[in-house]
Design a protein around this motif. Structure first.
Motif, PDB file in Angstrom:
ATOM      1  N   TYR A  34      -5.647  -8.150  -0.438  1.00  0.00           N
ATOM      2  CA  TYR A  34      -6.309  -6.853  -0.595  1.00  0.00           C
ATOM      3  C   TYR A  34      -5.413  -5.695  -0.167  1.00  0.00           C
ATOM      4  O   TYR A  34      -4.772  -5.727   0.886  1.00  0.00           O
ATOM      5  CB  TYR A  34      -7.602  -6.807   0.237  1.00  0.00           C
ATOM      6  N   LYS A  35      -5.361  -4.657  -1.014  1.00  0.00           N
ATOM      7  CA  LYS A  35      -4.708  -3.395  -0.690  1.00  0.00           C
ATOM      8  C   LYS A  35      -5.647  -2.270  -1.124  1.00  0.00           C
ATOM      9  O   LYS A  35      -6.099  -2.243  -2.282  1.00  0.00           O
ATOM     10  CB  LYS A  35      -3.370  -3.246  -1.424  1.00  0.00           C
ATOM     11  N   GLU A  36      -5.923  -1.360  -0.223  1.00  0.00           N
ATOM     12  CA  GLU A  36      -6.846  -0.275  -0.556  1.00  0.00           C
ATOM     13  C   GLU A  36      -6.323   0.558  -1.722  1.00  0.00           C
ATOM     14  O   GLU A  36      -7.094   1.028  -2.561  1.00  0.00           O
ATOM     15  CB  GLU A  36      -7.083   0.622   0.665  1.00  0.00           C
ATOM     16  N   SER A  37      -4.992   0.726  -1.785  1.00  0.00           N
ATOM     17  CA  SER A  37      -4.410   1.536  -2.858  1.00  0.00           C
ATOM     18  C   SER A  37      -4.591   0.881  -4.231  1.00  0.00           C
ATOM     19  O   SER A  37      -4.439   1.533  -5.261  1.00  0.00           O
ATOM     20  CB  SER A  37      -2.921   1.770  -2.600  1.00  0.00           C
ATOM     21  N   GLU A  38      -4.890  -0.435  -4.253  1.00  0.00           N
ATOM     22  CA  GLU A  38      -5.089  -1.156  -5.506  1.00  0.00           C
ATOM     23  C   GLU A  38      -6.555  -1.496  -5.735  1.00  0.00           C
ATOM     24  O   GLU A  38      -6.879  -2.308  -6.606  1.00  0.00           O
ATOM     25  CB  GLU A  38      -4.236  -2.426  -5.516  1.00  0.00           C
ATOM     26  N   ASP A  39      -7.438  -0.873  -4.972  1.00  0.00           N
ATOM     27  CA  ASP A  39      -8.873  -1.142  -5.088  1.00  0.00           C
ATOM     28  C   ASP A  39      -9.487  -0.140  -6.063  1.00  0.00           C
ATOM     29  O   ASP A  39      -9.540   1.068  -5.778  1.00  0.00           O
ATOM     30  CB  ASP A  39      -9.533  -1.015  -3.713  1.00  0.00           C
ATOM     31  N   PRO A  40      -9.959  -0.591  -7.236  1.00  0.00           N
ATOM     32  CA  PRO A  40     -10.527   0.344  -8.226  1.00  0.00           C
ATOM     33  C   PRO A  40     -11.735   1.121  -7.721  1.00  0.00           C
ATOM     34  O   PRO A  40     -12.079   2.149  -8.295  1.00  0.00           O
ATOM     35  CB  PRO A  40     -10.918  -0.581  -9.393  1.00  0.00           C
ATOM     36  N   LYS A  41     -12.361   0.662  -6.643  1.00  0.00           N
ATOM     37  CA  LYS A  41     -13.486   1.420  -6.081  1.00  0.00           C
ATOM     38  C   LYS A  41     -13.003   2.666  -5.355  1.00  0.00           C
ATOM     39  O   LYS A  41     -13.746   3.631  -5.183  1.00  0.00           O
ATOM     40  CB  LYS A  41     -14.291   0.542  -5.114  1.00  0.00           C
ATOM     41  N   HIS A  42     -11.736   2.653  -4.902  1.00  0.00           N
ATOM     42  CA  HIS A  42     -11.184   3.778  -4.141  1.00  0.00           C
ATOM     43  C   HIS A  42     -10.095   4.541  -4.899  1.00  0.00           C
ATOM     44  O   HIS A  42      -9.790   5.684  -4.563  1.00  0.00           O
ATOM     45  CB  HIS A  42     -10.602   3.278  -2.814  1.00  0.00           C
ATOM     46  N   PHE A  43      -9.500   3.907  -5.906  1.00  0.00           N
ATOM     47  CA  PHE A  43      -8.409   4.539  -6.650  1.00  0.00           C
ATOM     48  C   PHE A  43      -8.934   5.409  -7.785  1.00  0.00           C
ATOM     49  O   PHE A  43      -9.856   5.022  -8.513  1.00  0.00           O
ATOM     50  CB  PHE A  43      -7.472   3.474  -7.224  1.00  0.00           C
ATOM     51  N   LYS A  44      -8.328   6.603  -7.940  1.00  0.00           N
ATOM     52  CA  LYS A  44      -8.617   7.442  -9.099  1.00  0.00           C
ATOM     53  C   LYS A  44      -7.309   7.925  -9.699  1.00  0.00           C
ATOM     54  O   LYS A  44      -6.450   8.478  -9.013  1.00  0.00           O
ATOM     55  CB  LYS A  44      -9.477   8.646  -8.720  1.00  0.00           C
ATOM     56  N   SER A  45      -7.136   7.699 -10.994  1.00  0.00           N
ATOM     57  CA  SER A  45      -5.902   8.066 -11.691  1.00  0.00           C
ATOM     58  C   SER A  45      -5.808   9.579 -11.866  1.00  0.00           C
ATOM     59  O   SER A  45      -6.748  10.231 -12.332  1.00  0.00           O
ATOM     60  CB  SER A  45      -5.868   7.383 -13.063  1.00  0.00           C
ATOM     61  N   GLU A  46      -4.642  10.140 -11.505  1.00  0.00           N
ATOM     62  CA  GLU A  46      -4.402  11.570 -11.702  1.00  0.00           C
ATOM     63  C   GLU A  46      -4.172  11.888 -13.177  1.00  0.00           C
ATOM     64  O   GLU A  46      -4.532  12.961 -13.657  1.00  0.00           O
ATOM     65  CB  GLU A  46      -3.196  12.020 -10.878  1.00  0.00           C
TER      66      GLU A  46
END
Length: 313
Positions: free
Chosen positions: A150-162
């Motif tokens: 698990y990596k938070e930066s790779e979690d689609p629940k927390h990631f939003k594409s610029e």
């Protein structure tokens, strides 16, 4: 033999994922490689099939001796690898895994990509119409992932594409999100050894499922890195990454030449506020290999033997 069908939805289009999957596979292979361990690229060249047309053939060696359980390391060769061969006729691909040390072991994966939410129940009618199989949906946002991956930066629940504005996926996102595509994967695992077959085949499917989950999460989480790339640019990234990965695991072949068939490429415009993806002939910074690495000494440089005359006294 154990056959399962996996369906993995992505907040992308099939045409976008043509670039994304190539970028993700190269970067993921590099990140998972280390001295003596990892993925060596042996071959990457155009291939023409009479039924599927033009495509790309890739052959890799996956070195993983240290990742084996201790009982397995005791019986397998010190240099142990699995051979991966992939035929990419996007949006249809075939991938096979074999091991010369285990001739009764193999994994066969057929993949088809469609712009839908995993609703095509007949997609593999030509390949496995009469074969009994379990259908497994993988939710890249909400399904559990092993803690060590698990990596938070790779979690689609927390990631939003610029660049695309997509992300922050919530429960039920597959029912409403646009765009949406699905990777349909028909996975056959064989380990024809009496007494171990069922246990090993079930274990391999668990590993395959984890890999599919991680890879598709990464492809989306890295979307801002690859979204503006053309096919020529991602092939150049692939070449530079493969050379750096081979060097990283301690293999120094001549420069890899990746030839490419001509494929239609689409031009996309990102919002003006989005950063562009840089491209140069040099490998990206994360591909650099430390130059000065202390060498381990397995024995003293000099060996002093006892004097037999003194021992006699």
């Amino acid at each position: 033999m154990l056959l399962k069908e996996y369906r993995i939805c992505m907040p992308l289009t099939v045409e976008e994922y043509r670039i994304g999957q190539l970028y993700m596979i190269s970067k993921h292979s590099h990140e998972q490689s280390d001295r003596g361990e990892g993925v060596e690229v042996v071959q990457n060249e155009p291939y023409e099939d009479p039924n599927h047309g033009n495509g790309q053939l890739t052959e890799k060696r996956v070195y993983l001796n240290s990742k084996l359980p201790s009982w397995a390391r005791a019986v397998v060769p010190k240099i142990f690898y699995i051979t991966e061969k992939a035929w990419n006729y996007y949006p249809y691909t075939i991938t096979e895994y074999t091991c010369s040390f285990l001739p009764k072991f193999s994994i066969h994966i057929e993949t088809k990509y469609e712009d839908n939410k995993g609703s095509n129940d007949n997609i593999f009618d030509n390949e496995a119409k009469d074969l009994e199989r379990e259908v497994c949906f993988i939710d890249i946002a909400c399904d559990e992932i092993p803690e060590r991956y698990y990596k938070e930066s790779e979690d689609p629940k927390h990631f939003k594409s610029e660049k695309t504005g997509r992300g922050l996926l919530k429960e039920g996102w597959r029912e409403t999100h646009q765009p949406i595509m699905c990777s349909y994967k028909l996975v056959t695992v064989k380990f024809e050894v009496w007494g171990l077959q069922t246990r090993v085949e079930q274990f391999v499917h668990k590993v395959v499922r984890d890999i599919l989950m991680i890879g598709h999460r990464q492809a989306f989480a890295w979307v801002d890195e690859w979204y503006d790339m053309t096919m020529d640019e991602v092939r150049e990234f692939e070449r530079a990454t493969q050379e750096a990965t081979n060097e990283k695991i301690g293999i120094f072949p001549p420069a890899i030449s990746i030839s490419n068939i001509s494929l239609p490429s689409s031009t996309r415009s990102a919002p003006s506020s989005a950063p562009s993806t840089p491209l140069s002939s040099d490998a990206p910074e994360f591909l650099s290999v430390p130059k000065d690495r202390p060498r381990k000494k397995s024995a003293p440089e000099t060996l002093t033997l006892p004097d037999p005359e003194k021992k006699a006294l």
